[in-house]
Design a protein around this motif. Structure first.
Motif, mmCIF file in Angstrom:
data_model
loop_
_atom_site.group_PDB
_atom_site.id
_atom_site.type_symbol
_atom_site.label_atom_id
_atom_site.label_comp_id
_atom_site.label_asym_id
_atom_site.label_seq_id
_atom_site.Cartn_x
_atom_site.Cartn_y
_atom_site.Cartn_z
ATOM 1 N N VAL A 9 -4.642 3.935 1.131
ATOM 2 C CA VAL A 9 -5.812 3.106 1.415
ATOM 3 C C VAL A 9 -6.291 2.415 0.139
ATOM 4 O O VAL A 9 -6.728 1.262 0.177
ATOM 5 C CB VAL A 9 -6.951 3.947 2.035
ATOM 6 N N PHE A 10 -6.176 3.114 -0.997
ATOM 7 C CA PHE A 10 -6.530 2.501 -2.273
ATOM 8 C C PHE A 10 -5.657 1.272 -2.524
ATOM 9 O O PHE A 10 -6.147 0.224 -2.965
ATOM 10 C CB PHE A 10 -6.351 3.515 -3.408
ATOM 11 N N GLY A 11 -4.352 1.402 -2.250
ATOM 12 C CA GLY A 11 -3.453 0.264 -2.396
ATOM 13 C C GLY A 11 -3.837 -0.880 -1.473
ATOM 14 O O GLY A 11 -3.783 -2.051 -1.858
ATOM 15 N N LEU A 12 -4.251 -0.541 -0.238
ATOM 16 C CA LEU A 12 -4.718 -1.570 0.704
ATOM 17 C C LEU A 12 -5.957 -2.271 0.156
ATOM 18 O O LEU A 12 -6.081 -3.497 0.240
ATOM 19 C CB LEU A 12 -5.047 -0.941 2.058
ATOM 20 N N LEU A 13 -6.864 -1.483 -0.408
ATOM 21 C CA LEU A 13 -8.104 -2.046 -0.950
ATOM 22 C C LEU A 13 -7.813 -2.975 -2.124
ATOM 23 O O LEU A 13 -8.384 -4.078 -2.205
ATOM 24 C CB LEU A 13 -9.043 -0.921 -1.396
ATOM 25 N N LEU A 53 -14.898 0.343 1.924
ATOM 26 C CA LEU A 53 -14.727 -0.787 1.010
ATOM 27 C C LEU A 53 -13.620 -1.729 1.492
ATOM 28 O O LEU A 53 -13.748 -2.953 1.388
ATOM 29 C CB LEU A 53 -14.410 -0.294 -0.402
ATOM 30 N N PHE A 54 -12.549 -1.163 2.021
ATOM 31 C CA PHE A 54 -11.473 -2.007 2.544
ATOM 32 C C PHE A 54 -11.982 -2.877 3.694
ATOM 33 O O PHE A 54 -11.705 -4.082 3.738
ATOM 34 C CB PHE A 54 -10.296 -1.156 3.028
ATOM 35 N N ILE A 55 -12.731 -2.287 4.601
ATOM 36 C CA ILE A 55 -13.272 -3.050 5.738
ATOM 37 C C ILE A 55 -14.190 -4.160 5.247
ATOM 38 O O ILE A 55 -14.125 -5.301 5.730
ATOM 39 C CB ILE A 55 -14.025 -2.110 6.702
ATOM 40 N N VAL A 56 -15.034 -3.837 4.269
ATOM 41 C CA VAL A 56 -15.968 -4.831 3.732
ATOM 42 C C VAL A 56 -15.212 -6.019 3.139
ATOM 43 O O VAL A 56 -15.504 -7.179 3.445
ATOM 44 C CB VAL A 56 -16.883 -4.196 2.656
ATOM 45 N N LEU A 103 -10.532 -8.556 -10.289
ATOM 46 C CA LEU A 103 -11.339 -7.627 -9.479
ATOM 47 C C LEU A 103 -10.583 -6.338 -9.184
ATOM 48 O O LEU A 103 -11.112 -5.247 -9.437
ATOM 49 C CB LEU A 103 -11.811 -8.303 -8.193
ATOM 50 N N PRO A 104 -9.358 -6.388 -8.643
ATOM 51 C CA PRO A 104 -8.653 -5.123 -8.417
ATOM 52 C C PRO A 104 -8.362 -4.358 -9.705
ATOM 53 O O PRO A 104 -8.445 -3.131 -9.730
ATOM 54 C CB PRO A 104 -7.355 -5.549 -7.712
ATOM 55 N N PHE A 105 -8.042 -5.076 -10.787
ATOM 56 C CA PHE A 105 -7.783 -4.386 -12.056
ATOM 57 C C PHE A 105 -9.015 -3.632 -12.534
ATOM 58 O O PHE A 105 -8.936 -2.451 -12.901
ATOM 59 C CB PHE A 105 -7.343 -5.392 -13.127
ATOM 60 N N SER A 106 -10.157 -4.296 -12.559
ATOM 61 C CA SER A 106 -11.363 -3.665 -13.104
ATOM 62 C C SER A 106 -11.886 -2.555 -12.204
ATOM 63 O O SER A 106 -12.376 -1.532 -12.691
ATOM 64 C CB SER A 106 -12.454 -4.713 -13.354
ATOM 65 N N PHE A 107 -11.779 -2.739 -10.876
ATOM 66 C CA PHE A 107 -12.162 -1.659 -9.966
ATOM 67 C C PHE A 107 -11.250 -0.456 -10.181
ATOM 68 O O PHE A 107 -11.717 0.693 -10.249
ATOM 69 C CB PHE A 107 -12.070 -2.117 -8.511
ATOM 70 N N HIS A 108 -9.959 -0.703 -10.293
ATOM 71 C CA HIS A 108 -8.964 0.351 -10.525
ATOM 72 C C HIS A 108 -9.308 1.126 -11.797
ATOM 73 O O HIS A 108 -9.290 2.366 -11.812
ATOM 74 C CB HIS A 108 -7.591 -0.314 -10.653
ATOM 75 N N GLY A 120 0.813 -1.211 0.000
ATOM 76 C CA GLY A 120 0.000 0.000 0.000
ATOM 77 C C GLY A 120 0.843 1.255 0.000
ATOM 78 O O GLY A 120 0.594 2.201 -0.761
ATOM 79 N N VAL A 121 1.882 1.269 0.822
ATOM 80 C CA VAL A 121 2.774 2.433 0.900
ATOM 81 C C VAL A 121 3.593 2.566 -0.386
ATOM 82 O O VAL A 121 3.699 3.655 -0.958
ATOM 83 C CB VAL A 121 3.716 2.322 2.117
ATOM 84 N N LEU A 122 4.167 1.459 -0.855
ATOM 85 C CA LEU A 122 4.981 1.505 -2.069
ATOM 86 C C LEU A 122 4.148 1.873 -3.297
ATOM 87 O O LEU A 122 4.649 2.524 -4.224
ATOM 88 C CB LEU A 122 5.686 0.170 -2.294
ATOM 89 N N PHE A 123 2.890 1.453 -3.310
ATOM 90 C CA PHE A 123 2.005 1.806 -4.423
ATOM 91 C C PHE A 123 1.819 3.312 -4.529
ATOM 92 O O PHE A 123 1.798 3.873 -5.631
ATOM 93 C CB PHE A 123 0.644 1.126 -4.237
ATOM 94 N N GLU A 124 1.711 3.992 -3.391
ATOM 95 C CA GLU A 124 1.451 5.435 -3.402
ATOM 96 C C GLU A 124 2.701 6.246 -3.695
ATOM 97 O O GLU A 124 2.596 7.364 -4.224
ATOM 98 C CB GLU A 124 0.852 5.868 -2.063
ATOM 99 N N LEU A 125 3.882 5.722 -3.393
ATOM 100 C CA LEU A 125 5.115 6.514 -3.545
ATOM 101 C C LEU A 125 5.293 7.133 -4.933
ATOM 102 O O LEU A 125 5.587 8.327 -5.037
ATOM 103 C CB LEU A 125 6.331 5.654 -3.184
#
Length: 296
Positions: free
Chosen positions: A193-197, A269-272, A210-215, A170-175
């Motif tokens: 948080v998006f990276g976590l999700l 969404l992450f919690i869900v 799923l992550p690709f299409s949501f992204h 998640g952190v590396l994704f945002e950098l």
């Protein structure tokens, strides 16, 4: 003989060490895609097509296919396993559902802004967004998901468990996104948080779709409704819009991703998906993977 066997054993441990696997896999996927685009697909389509827009469309779509195939075959033979994260099982449902969810939650945020008087559509700008910019978003979303979820997150989760994989990826994704113009605090937190999700979506399905299409849906919806995307305004918009009121609500020049609405949406969404993954027993505990190097 024992010395040679020991040396071979050390080399194999290095080759299949998780950190080496992550770095080598990233280098292969990214460099192969870039080289083929620069020296094959772009020169080829430039020689037979005059329209710059069509050239960008074909080059990007073919590049995305090459990137995915590179990931598939390299992973299959390097890790010596079935590449289940690219399995077509439930792929249509995950692609359609993820895209609809990503597009829908952003659309809902704009609707809420409209209801409280902070957002107004001024004009229709045309469908240019849905040609070359859209295909670019397809390629960018697939690249980020293959690199950050298919490679980094997956290998980290196998090695250190879900919690560590979520935090690190998640952190590396945002950098890299911090280098974009108009970066802001809420949006940067939201990016993590998006990276976590995206990571927990991968854990939930054990596939990339799923992550690709949501992204993709999340990214496309923003310029559709007149917002910058992660601080960038290079994609154009479908609707020219006017924002008013506090930037905490509407988002700054970074775009709607810098809105408190987006941050809350991502957290919910992450919690869900975390709870859904836990219910399916897909979460990986560090103590259950300690000592393992390769899956299987």
């Amino acid at each position: 003989m024992e010395h040679l066997e020991h040396r071979d054993s050390m080399i194999m441990k290095l080759i299949y060490h998780p950190i080496f696997r992550i770095i080598l896999s990233m280098v292969i996927v990214v460099s192969a895609t870039g080289l083929i685009k620069s020296y094959i697909t772009k020169p080829f389509f430039s020689s037979i097509i005059q329209s710059e827009t069509l050239i960008k469309v074909f080059v990007t779509l073919l590049g995305t296919l090459v990137m995915t195939l590179t990931y598939y075959f390299f992973t299959k033979y390097y890790e010596k396993r079935e590449v289940t994260e690219l399995s077509f099982k439930s792929s249509f449902l995950e692609l359609f559902g993820g895209f609809s969810l990503g597009l829908g939650v952003i659309a809902l945020e704009f609707f809420l802004l409209f209801c409280i008087g902070n957002y107004k559509i001024l004009d229709f700008e045309g469908f240019d967004l849905l040609t070359a910019p859209f295909t670019f978003l397809i390629g960018a979303a697939m690249l980020e998901e293959l690199v950050f979820r298919g490679i980094l997150y997956r290998i980290l989760e196998q090695w250190k468990g879900t919690t560590v994989a979520l935090i690190v990826s998640g952190v590396l994704f945002e950098l890299p996104h911090l280098l974009n113009p108009n970066v802001a605090v809420i949006g940067s937190i939201g990016g993590i948080v998006f990276g976590l999700l995206m990571g927990i979506m991968f854990t939930y399905t054990k596939r990339i779709w799923l992550p690709f299409s949501f992204h993709l849906g999340w990214n496309l919806a923003q310029p559709i409704f007149g917002s910058n995307l992660t601080g960038l305004d290079q994609f154009g918009v479908l609707f020219k819009a006017e924002f008013s009121g506090s930037e905490i609500v509407t988002g700054s020049a970074m775009g709607i991703e810098d809105s408190i609405f987006s941050l809350i949406t991502l957290i919910v969404l992450f919690i869900v998906f975390y709870l859904k993954s836990k219910k399916k027993k897909h979460l990986v505990s560090y103590r259950n993977v300690k000592g393992k190097v390769l899956e299987d």
